[in-house]
Motif scaffolding. Structure first.
Motif, PDB file in Angstrom:
ATOM      1  N   SER A  24       5.627  64.115 -13.673  1.00  0.00           N
ATOM      2  CA  SER A  24       4.770  65.298 -13.713  1.00  0.00           C
ATOM      3  C   SER A  24       5.370  66.321 -14.660  1.00  0.00           C
ATOM      4  N   SER A  25       4.513  67.099 -15.296  1.00  0.00           N
ATOM      5  CA  SER A  25       5.006  68.104 -16.235  1.00  0.00           C
ATOM      6  C   SER A  25       5.562  69.334 -15.527  1.00  0.00           C
ATOM      7  N   ARG A  26       5.197  69.491 -14.266  1.00  0.00           N
ATOM      8  CA  ARG A  26       5.680  70.662 -13.536  1.00  0.00           C
ATOM      9  C   ARG A  26       5.643  70.372 -12.053  1.00  0.00           C
ATOM     10  N   GLY A  27       6.288  71.191 -11.282  1.00  0.00           N
ATOM     11  CA  GLY A  27       6.172  71.083  -9.831  1.00  0.00           C
ATOM     12  C   GLY A  27       4.918  71.766  -9.374  1.00  0.00           C
ATOM     13  N   GLY A  28       4.890  72.204  -8.138  1.00  0.00           N
ATOM     14  CA  GLY A  28       3.711  72.894  -7.629  1.00  0.00           C
ATOM     15  C   GLY A  28       2.497  72.006  -7.625  1.00  0.00           C
ATOM     16  N   THR A  29       1.484  72.377  -8.373  1.00  0.00           N
ATOM     17  CA  THR A  29       0.238  71.610  -8.413  1.00  0.00           C
ATOM     18  C   THR A  29       0.193  70.613  -9.566  1.00  0.00           C
TER      19      THR A  29
ATOM     20  N   ASN B   1     -11.537  61.295   5.976  1.00  0.00           N
ATOM     21  CA  ASN B   1     -10.999  62.497   6.598  1.00  0.00           C
ATOM     22  C   ASN B   1      -9.476  62.483   6.666  1.00  0.00           C
ATOM     23  N   CYS B   2      -8.894  63.671   6.540  1.00  0.00           N
ATOM     24  CA  CYS B   2      -7.447  63.814   6.667  1.00  0.00           C
ATOM     25  C   CYS B   2      -7.121  65.060   7.471  1.00  0.00           C
ATOM     26  N   ALA B   3      -6.023  64.999   8.205  1.00  0.00           N
ATOM     27  CA  ALA B   3      -5.545  66.135   8.970  1.00  0.00           C
ATOM     28  C   ALA B   3      -4.053  66.284   8.722  1.00  0.00           C
ATOM     29  N   TYR B   4      -3.593  67.506   8.638  1.00  0.00           N
ATOM     30  CA  TYR B   4      -2.177  67.743   8.375  1.00  0.00           C
ATOM     31  C   TYR B   4      -1.589  68.633   9.454  1.00  0.00           C
ATOM     32  N   GLU B   5      -0.256  68.604   9.528  1.00  0.00           N
ATOM     33  CA  GLU B   5       0.442  69.370  10.560  1.00  0.00           C
ATOM     34  C   GLU B   5       1.238  70.545   9.981  1.00  0.00           C
ATOM     35  N   ASN B   6       1.782  70.331   8.811  1.00  0.00           N
ATOM     36  CA  ASN B   6       2.696  71.317   8.230  1.00  0.00           C
ATOM     37  C   ASN B   6       1.907  72.482   7.622  1.00  0.00           C
ATOM     38  N   THR B   7       2.020  73.666   8.204  1.00  0.00           N
ATOM     39  CA  THR B   7       1.262  74.821   7.717  1.00  0.00           C
ATOM     40  C   THR B   7       1.785  75.348   6.386  1.00  0.00           C
ATOM     41  N   ALA B   8       2.908  74.828   5.924  1.00  0.00           N
ATOM     42  CA  ALA B   8       3.433  75.220   4.614  1.00  0.00           C
ATOM     43  C   ALA B   8       2.719  74.492   3.471  1.00  0.00           C
ATOM     44  N   PHE B   9       1.984  73.429   3.795  1.00  0.00           N
ATOM     45  CA  PHE B   9       1.243  72.707   2.761  1.00  0.00           C
ATOM     46  C   PHE B   9       0.199  73.620   2.135  1.00  0.00           C
ATOM     47  N   ASP B  10       0.156  73.650   0.802  1.00  0.00           N
ATOM     48  CA  ASP B  10      -0.821  74.496   0.137  1.00  0.00           C
ATOM     49  C   ASP B  10      -1.433  73.834  -1.090  1.00  0.00           C
TER      50      ASP B  10
ATOM     51  N   SER C 255       1.130  68.866  -0.231  1.00  0.00           N
ATOM     52  CA  SER C 255       2.469  69.302  -0.612  1.00  0.00           C
ATOM     53  C   SER C 255       2.601  70.809  -0.443  1.00  0.00           C
ATOM     54  N   ASP C 256       3.818  71.218  -0.315  1.00  0.00           N
ATOM     55  CA  ASP C 256       4.197  72.633  -0.386  1.00  0.00           C
ATOM     56  C   ASP C 256       4.557  72.879  -1.841  1.00  0.00           C
ATOM     57  N   THR C 257       3.799  73.698  -2.531  1.00  0.00           N
ATOM     58  CA  THR C 257       3.992  73.832  -3.977  1.00  0.00           C
ATOM     59  C   THR C 257       5.334  74.459  -4.345  1.00  0.00           C
ATOM     60  N   GLY C 258       6.060  74.931  -3.361  1.00  0.00           N
ATOM     61  CA  GLY C 258       7.382  75.450  -3.654  1.00  0.00           C
ATOM     62  C   GLY C 258       8.475  74.402  -3.593  1.00  0.00           C
ATOM     63  N   THR C 259       8.096  73.141  -3.469  1.00  0.00           N
ATOM     64  CA  THR C 259       9.079  72.082  -3.249  1.00  0.00           C
ATOM     65  C   THR C 259       8.961  70.961  -4.273  1.00  0.00           C
ATOM     66  N   ALA C 260       8.929  71.282  -5.542  1.00  0.00           N
ATOM     67  CA  ALA C 260       8.943  70.277  -6.608  1.00  0.00           C
ATOM     68  C   ALA C 260       7.783  69.303  -6.507  1.00  0.00           C
ATOM     69  N   SER C 261       6.677  69.755  -5.912  1.00  0.00           N
ATOM     70  CA  SER C 261       5.481  68.911  -5.825  1.00  0.00           C
ATOM     71  C   SER C 261       5.758  67.601  -5.109  1.00  0.00           C
ATOM     72  N   LYS C 262       6.559  67.640  -4.059  1.00  0.00           N
ATOM     73  CA  LYS C 262       6.804  66.436  -3.274  1.00  0.00           C
ATOM     74  C   LYS C 262       5.581  66.171  -2.402  1.00  0.00           C
ATOM     75  N   LEU C 263       4.909  65.071  -2.699  1.00  0.00           N
ATOM     76  CA  LEU C 263       3.680  64.763  -1.991  1.00  0.00           C
ATOM     77  C   LEU C 263       3.953  63.973  -0.719  1.00  0.00           C
ATOM     78  N   THR C 264       3.253  64.332   0.351  1.00  0.00           N
ATOM     79  CA  THR C 264       3.211  63.547   1.574  1.00  0.00           C
ATOM     80  C   THR C 264       1.835  62.901   1.619  1.00  0.00           C
ATOM     81  N   PHE C 265       1.826  61.574   1.631  1.00  0.00           N
ATOM     82  CA  PHE C 265       0.573  60.836   1.545  1.00  0.00           C
ATOM     83  C   PHE C 265       0.066  60.426   2.921  1.00  0.00           C
TER      84      PHE C 265
END
Lengths: 113, 113
Positions: A94-99, B22-31, B93-103
């Protein structure tokens, strides 16, 4: 522009052997990721890197190691392969983190017997 | 720990019908909530994504609906076509975390003639 390339496409390992999965991207992306995909389990993050020389663990790092000496390459090392490491491995960049959109390679199918 | 739950596991829809995943998530930090599409033997590719500041995003025949209070989001494919037959993964993902995706675990969609 080849995008993200992975080698090999397929590999069979015996228990206890080691190997390196290669990943190269030509998009000058700073962020790179390794995932494993198991049937019915989605993709799980193994390791990631935010730039050359910087790596960090993901959700399932045990049994794996990575290095990032250049922007282009992000190899994944399996030491002492176990049957539980049978999976399809995907590298992404990815070119960047975040989105930032993650671009995936075609995958490596690994079987450990 | 499954932080993003996806359903159904598989879906068969007739050509021209509406596919809903449909998808549901638990972590409220996901944005950040992307959907990836994967064809057999290929790596996943970004299809469409949404941030929680909007309740719906549409791109062509694909729409994401997002319910922040319920911590749920869904993918709607209008006028489904045989070429849409693929596996679909929601992610977060939480965009403050290097775009680490939880699938999520994936939905195999088959569109029949």
């Amino acid at each position: 522009n080849a995008g993200v390339t992975q080698t090999p496409k397929f590999r069979i390992l015996k228990i206890g052997q080691s190997m390196t999965l290669q990943c190269t991207q030509d998009m000058n992306h700073n962020y790179m990721y390794w995932y494993r995909q198991d049937p019915g389990m989605g993709l799980k993050l193994i390791y990631y890197s935010v730039g050359a020389g910087i790596t960090d663990k993901g959700e399932v790092p045990n049994g794996y190691n990575v290095s990032r000496s250049t922007t282009e390459d992000f190899p994944l090392r399996l030491e002492l392969a176990a049957p539980s490491q049978t999976s399809v491995y995907f590298c992404a960049s990815s070119s960047r983190g975040g989105t930032g959109e993650q671009y995936f390679g075609p995958g490596t199918r690994l079987t450990v017997t | 720990q499954q932080q993003v739950k996806q359903s159904p596991q598989s879906l068969i829809v007739q050509k021209g019908g509406i596919s809903i995943i449909n998808c549901a998530y638990e972590n409220t930090a996901f944005d950040y909530f992307p959907w990836y599409q994967q064809f057999p033997g290929k790596g996943p590719a970004l299809l469409i994504a949404i941030r929680p500041d909007v309740s719906e995003k549409k791109e062509g025949r694909f729409t994401i609906s997002f319910n922040k209070s319920a911590k749920q989001f869904s993918l709607h494919i209008m006028d489904s076509q045989p070429g849409d037959s693929a596996t679909y993964f929601c992610a977060a993902s939480d965009t403050g975390t290097a775009s680490k995706l939880t699938f999520g675990t994936g939905t195999r969609l088959q569109v029949t003639l």
